[in-house]
Design a protein around this motif. Sequence first.
Motif, mmCIF file in Angstrom:
data_model
loop_
_atom_site.group_PDB
_atom_site.id
_atom_site.type_symbol
_atom_site.label_atom_id
_atom_site.label_comp_id
_atom_site.label_asym_id
_atom_site.label_seq_id
_atom_site.Cartn_x
_atom_site.Cartn_y
_atom_site.Cartn_z
ATOM 1 N N ARG A 203 0.867 -1.176 0.000
ATOM 2 C CA ARG A 203 0.000 0.000 0.000
ATOM 3 C C ARG A 203 0.906 1.229 0.000
ATOM 4 N N PRO A 204 1.313 1.684 -1.185
ATOM 5 C CA PRO A 204 2.323 2.753 -1.271
ATOM 6 C C PRO A 204 1.883 4.098 -0.726
ATOM 7 N N GLY A 205 0.610 4.389 -0.726
ATOM 8 C CA GLY A 205 0.153 5.698 -0.269
ATOM 9 C C GLY A 205 -0.018 6.659 -1.429
ATOM 10 N N PRO A 206 -0.621 7.821 -1.169
ATOM 11 C CA PRO A 206 -0.916 8.781 -2.240
ATOM 12 C C PRO A 206 0.330 9.469 -2.762
ATOM 13 N N ALA A 207 0.212 9.978 -3.971
ATOM 14 C CA ALA A 207 1.321 10.731 -4.568
ATOM 15 C C ALA A 207 1.516 12.046 -3.823
ATOM 16 N N ALA A 208 2.758 12.522 -3.833
ATOM 17 C CA ALA A 208 3.113 13.761 -3.144
ATOM 18 C C ALA A 208 3.947 14.636 -4.069
ATOM 19 N N ALA A 209 4.160 15.874 -3.646
ATOM 20 C CA ALA A 209 5.074 16.744 -4.388
ATOM 21 C C ALA A 209 6.476 16.155 -4.305
ATOM 22 N N LEU A 210 7.174 16.083 -5.440
ATOM 23 C CA LEU A 210 8.455 15.382 -5.505
ATOM 24 C C LEU A 210 9.611 16.344 -5.710
ATOM 25 N N GLY A 211 10.759 15.925 -5.177
ATOM 26 C CA GLY A 211 11.984 16.653 -5.413
ATOM 27 C C GLY A 211 12.629 16.230 -6.727
ATOM 28 N N ALA A 212 13.767 16.855 -7.018
ATOM 29 C CA ALA A 212 14.426 16.613 -8.299
ATOM 30 C C ALA A 212 14.885 15.167 -8.442
ATOM 31 N N SER A 213 15.396 14.564 -7.374
ATOM 32 C CA SER A 213 15.906 13.191 -7.473
ATOM 33 C C SER A 213 14.794 12.207 -7.769
ATOM 34 N N ALA A 214 13.660 12.339 -7.095
ATOM 35 C CA ALA A 214 12.539 11.424 -7.347
ATOM 36 C C ALA A 214 12.034 11.573 -8.778
ATOM 37 N N ARG A 215 11.934 12.794 -9.255
ATOM 38 C CA ARG A 215 11.478 12.991 -10.632
ATOM 39 C C ARG A 215 12.462 12.383 -11.617
ATOM 40 N N ALA A 216 13.747 12.500 -11.323
ATOM 41 C CA ALA A 216 14.766 11.947 -12.218
ATOM 42 C C ALA A 216 14.706 10.425 -12.239
ATOM 43 N N VAL A 217 14.487 9.805 -11.077
ATOM 44 C CA VAL A 217 14.380 8.340 -11.018
ATOM 45 C C VAL A 217 13.207 7.856 -11.851
ATOM 46 N N LEU A 218 12.059 8.520 -11.723
ATOM 47 C CA LEU A 218 10.870 8.104 -12.473
ATOM 48 C C LEU A 218 11.033 8.289 -13.969
ATOM 49 N N ALA A 219 11.904 9.220 -14.367
ATOM 50 C CA ALA A 219 12.091 9.506 -15.792
ATOM 51 C C ALA A 219 13.232 8.718 -16.418
ATOM 52 N N ARG A 220 13.994 7.999 -15.601
ATOM 53 C CA ARG A 220 15.214 7.345 -16.090
ATOM 54 C C ARG A 220 14.894 5.956 -16.652
ATOM 55 N N PRO A 221 15.013 5.742 -17.960
ATOM 56 C CA PRO A 221 14.671 4.430 -18.534
ATOM 57 C C PRO A 221 15.524 3.292 -17.992
ATOM 58 N N ARG A 222 16.745 3.581 -17.528
ATOM 59 C CA ARG A 222 17.626 2.517 -17.043
ATOM 60 C C ARG A 222 17.282 2.079 -15.622
ATOM 61 N N HIS A 239 13.857 7.655 0.758
ATOM 62 C CA HIS A 239 14.934 8.547 1.186
ATOM 63 C C HIS A 239 15.799 9.006 0.015
ATOM 64 N N GLU A 240 16.326 10.194 0.172
ATOM 65 C CA GLU A 240 17.189 10.777 -0.851
ATOM 66 C C GLU A 240 18.410 9.902 -1.114
ATOM 67 N N SER A 241 18.927 9.230 -0.081
ATOM 68 C CA SER A 241 20.092 8.361 -0.266
ATOM 69 C C SER A 241 19.797 7.243 -1.260
ATOM 70 N N VAL A 242 18.587 6.680 -1.197
ATOM 71 C CA VAL A 242 18.185 5.620 -2.126
ATOM 72 C C VAL A 242 18.063 6.171 -3.545
ATOM 73 N N LEU A 243 17.406 7.306 -3.681
ATOM 74 C CA LEU A 243 17.183 7.892 -5.005
ATOM 75 C C LEU A 243 18.505 8.244 -5.675
ATOM 76 N N ARG A 244 19.408 8.849 -4.922
ATOM 77 C CA ARG A 244 20.702 9.224 -5.503
ATOM 78 C C ARG A 244 21.512 7.998 -5.887
ATOM 79 N N ALA A 245 21.434 6.945 -5.073
ATOM 80 C CA ALA A 245 22.160 5.713 -5.417
ATOM 81 C C ALA A 245 21.599 5.096 -6.694
ATOM 82 N N MET A 246 20.279 5.083 -6.835
ATOM 83 C CA MET A 246 19.679 4.566 -8.068
ATOM 84 C C MET A 246 20.196 5.332 -9.282
ATOM 85 N N LEU A 247 20.206 6.646 -9.170
ATOM 86 C CA LEU A 247 20.658 7.466 -10.298
ATOM 87 C C LEU A 247 22.129 7.226 -10.603
ATOM 88 N N ARG A 248 22.920 7.096 -9.566
ATOM 89 C CA ARG A 248 24.358 6.856 -9.782
ATOM 90 C C ARG A 248 24.593 5.495 -10.433
#
Length: 349
Positions: A203-222, A239-248
């Motif tokens: 049950r992920p919960g409702p969508a919220a306003a997102l920061g730059a890292s979350a938006r980048a993760v959702l847009a990244r095809p890889r 957490h931001e640490s997870v999002l940044r690691a995904m992007l890296r």
Amino acid sequence: MDPSPPPHVAPPAGPGRRSLLLGTAAWCAAAAGCAREAGPSAASPPAAGVRTPAGAARATASASAPPPGTLPAAVPWRPGPGEIEPAAKLAAVRLVEALGTWPAGRGGPRNAAARAAALGISAPRAAELAAEARPLTPAADQAVVRVIDAQYGGLLPDMASVLVPSAQTTRTGSAVREGGTTVDVRLARTSAGWAVTALHPGRPGPAAALGASARAVLARPRIELPPAAAADVRSGAVHESVLRAMLRLADTYRMSVSVVRSGHPVNVFGTGRPSDHPVGRAFDVWAVDGRPVADPATPRSLITAFMRAAAAAGSYNVGGPVRLSGGTRPNQFFSDATHHDHVHIGFAT
């Protein structure tokens, strides 16, 4: 999945499907009926927000989209080579597929319970499991669920947690909707084989306003996210640490994520220790560059390099099918039977 007590589990072996044959045959008959309702097309492309590995047959079959207003054909998930206790995964997946797939006019709790009972589950228990699986049985005229992967959330000699991320297409009237969830399926080993004891849908919960890292993760095809994991990111609770690691990591690898927050056990399986997943400080990867972690044909060098890259991206807790030496802190790497099929990447903050 976080590190768990070292289980004593048999090495990879054949599926041991004898106890599942009756239920699997019943499910396939229901799936065939759904396919007829949907028309002759094969499986559809992944649902919105879902990015699955190209050529990953275990996730979905490639095909052209079905005609408007129709649903894709049901494609049963199959365990790949190298699985430990594949019968446990099959028992979990077949129930998810049965509950989340129905032909026109066969929705509702009573029909869901009947589909579970057709797998050989007692009628009272089938009704309980159908009630627990509400996110899998939304109000709709028709539905098809497509299992993306099945990974262990925990594996002990007499009990298991199988995490089943899936995409689901539903039709109400002429309107077709894409969705999906991840289910933590609990099982116990019995004299007749593995039996499902409980279902815990995410049950992920409702969508919220997102920061730059979350938006980048959702847009990244890889970064390939199943529906529940994409919803976790959209909820703003990762957490931001997870999002940044995904992007890296996505700078070098194509990652097929199985679980982030929702659909994961609250505690490390078999212990009272809280997991990093439900608080948004971990994610699991079931395939790297389209190669399943559990497949013996996947180069170990690819997986070990990915694990070391995850540690370099800031993870304090990297688990996988190989226990690595070294690291920047004690016990940074671990391996056990639970993690033979995915790489766990956890963060302290």
